[in-house]
Design a protein around this motif. Structure first.
Motif, mmCIF file in Angstrom:
data_model
loop_
_atom_site.group_PDB
_atom_site.id
_atom_site.type_symbol
_atom_site.label_atom_id
_atom_site.label_comp_id
_atom_site.label_asym_id
_atom_site.label_seq_id
_atom_site.Cartn_x
_atom_site.Cartn_y
_atom_site.Cartn_z
ATOM 1 N N SER A 1 4.506 -1.791 -10.673
ATOM 2 C CA SER A 1 4.744 -1.997 -9.287
ATOM 3 C C SER A 1 5.811 -3.267 -9.030
ATOM 4 N N TRP A 2 6.432 -3.107 -8.001
ATOM 5 C CA TRP A 2 7.102 -4.289 -7.540
ATOM 6 C C TRP A 2 6.716 -4.603 -6.208
ATOM 7 N N SER A 3 7.680 -5.098 -5.171
ATOM 8 C CA SER A 3 6.959 -5.626 -3.808
ATOM 9 C C SER A 3 6.888 -4.474 -2.750
ATOM 10 N N ASP A 4 7.060 -3.124 -3.358
ATOM 11 C CA ASP A 4 7.099 -2.190 -2.379
ATOM 12 C C ASP A 4 5.372 -1.648 -2.406
ATOM 13 N N TYR A 5 5.178 -0.442 -2.247
ATOM 14 C CA TYR A 5 3.794 -0.096 -1.648
ATOM 15 C C TYR A 5 2.999 0.792 -2.680
ATOM 16 N N LYS A 6 3.703 1.145 -3.924
ATOM 17 C CA LYS A 6 3.163 2.076 -4.816
ATOM 18 C C LYS A 6 3.042 1.723 -6.220
ATOM 19 N N LEU A 7 2.190 2.432 -6.840
ATOM 20 C CA LEU A 7 1.986 2.190 -8.154
ATOM 21 C C LEU A 7 2.629 3.346 -8.747
ATOM 22 N N ASN B 1 6.698 -6.199 -10.906
ATOM 23 C CA ASN B 1 5.853 -7.582 -10.980
ATOM 24 C C ASN B 1 4.557 -7.657 -11.024
ATOM 25 N N TYR B 2 4.003 -6.243 -11.127
ATOM 26 C CA TYR B 2 2.516 -6.221 -11.155
ATOM 27 C C TYR B 2 2.300 -4.969 -12.130
ATOM 28 N N ARG C 1 0.482 -10.117 -13.836
ATOM 29 C CA ARG C 1 1.652 -10.363 -12.856
ATOM 30 C C ARG C 1 2.640 -10.850 -13.828
#
Lengths: 111, 116
Positions: free
Chosen positions: A93-99, A31-32, A51
């Motif tokens: 990226s989605w709602s986790d922590y990485k690109l 989503n990003y 987004r």
């Protein structure tokens, strides 16, 4: 995990022309979608991001479009200038922590 | 407002040695992520630190480890260096956790590590 493909790997344009770089992603939950410019000897610099609730975003000569159905997004640079020459990376990226980054596009603007 | 600073800028190490890379996050940012960028490739996620704890990890072996300090600065440690560890190591700071932080990620200029 997320897989991002980026095309083309190299792009040469005449000064004043437009440049377009395309990326596809695999994870529909992403989503990003940021775009980074990396000059020689420097780290990636964020130039624009979008987004998933937006289809297009513009900032002066730079625009990004997103097609969530097709899972692809593109960077458009208009009226290219020699200082636009650099390596450009797309990422997702989605709602986790990485690109997750694409492999990069080397853009050369010919004077 | 200062950006992300990394040290050293260049480093040469021998295979089997250990190395520590350092990163100071941008003012106002409390999360630090580390990426490895091999020549001609996109950055690959190593791990992220938030509130001094590892918040997520990429596909890297345990000999890659890190720390975050109360002032949000961070270290990346790599043990038993291998030739394939030669790369540009990038630190990125952000505000809050999650993959889509407000304001995005700010990257430093990196540390170029060469393993011989």
């Amino acid at each position: 995990g997320e897989n991002v493909e980026q095309h083309p790997s190299t792009l040469s344009v005449q000064e004043g022309d437009s440049a377009v770089i395309k990326c596809t992603y695999s994870d529909s939950a992403s989503n990003y979608f940021p775009w980074y410019k990396q000059e020689l000897g420097k780290g990636p610099q964020l130039i624009i991001d979008i987004r998933s609730n937006v289809g297009e975003k513009k900032d002066q000569r730079i625009a990004v479009t997103l097609n969530k159905t097709a899972k692809h997004f593109s960077l458009h640079i208009t009226e290219t200038q020699p200082e636009d020459s650099a390596v450009y990376f797309c990422a997702a990226s989605w709602s986790d922590y990485k690109l997750s980054f694409g492999a990069g596009t080397t853009v050369t603007v010919r004077a | 407002e200062t950006g992300v600073t990394q040290s050293p800028t260049h480093l040469i190490k021998t295979r089997g040695q250990q190395v520590t890379l350092r990163c100071s996050s941008q003012s106002g940012h409390n999360t630090v992520s580390w990426y490895q960028q091999a020549l001609g490739q996109g950055p690959q996620f190593i791990f992220q630190y938030y509130r001094e704890e590892e918040n997520g990890r990429g596909n890297f072996p345990p000999r890659f480890s890190g720390l975050q300090f109360p002032n949000y600065s961070s270290e990346l440690n790599v043990n038993a260096l291998e030739l394939d560890d030669s790369a540009l190591y990038l630190c990125a700071s952000s505000s809050g956790t999650g993959g889509s932080p407000d304001g995005g990620y700010t990257f430093g200029s990196g540390t170029r590590l060469t393993v011989v």
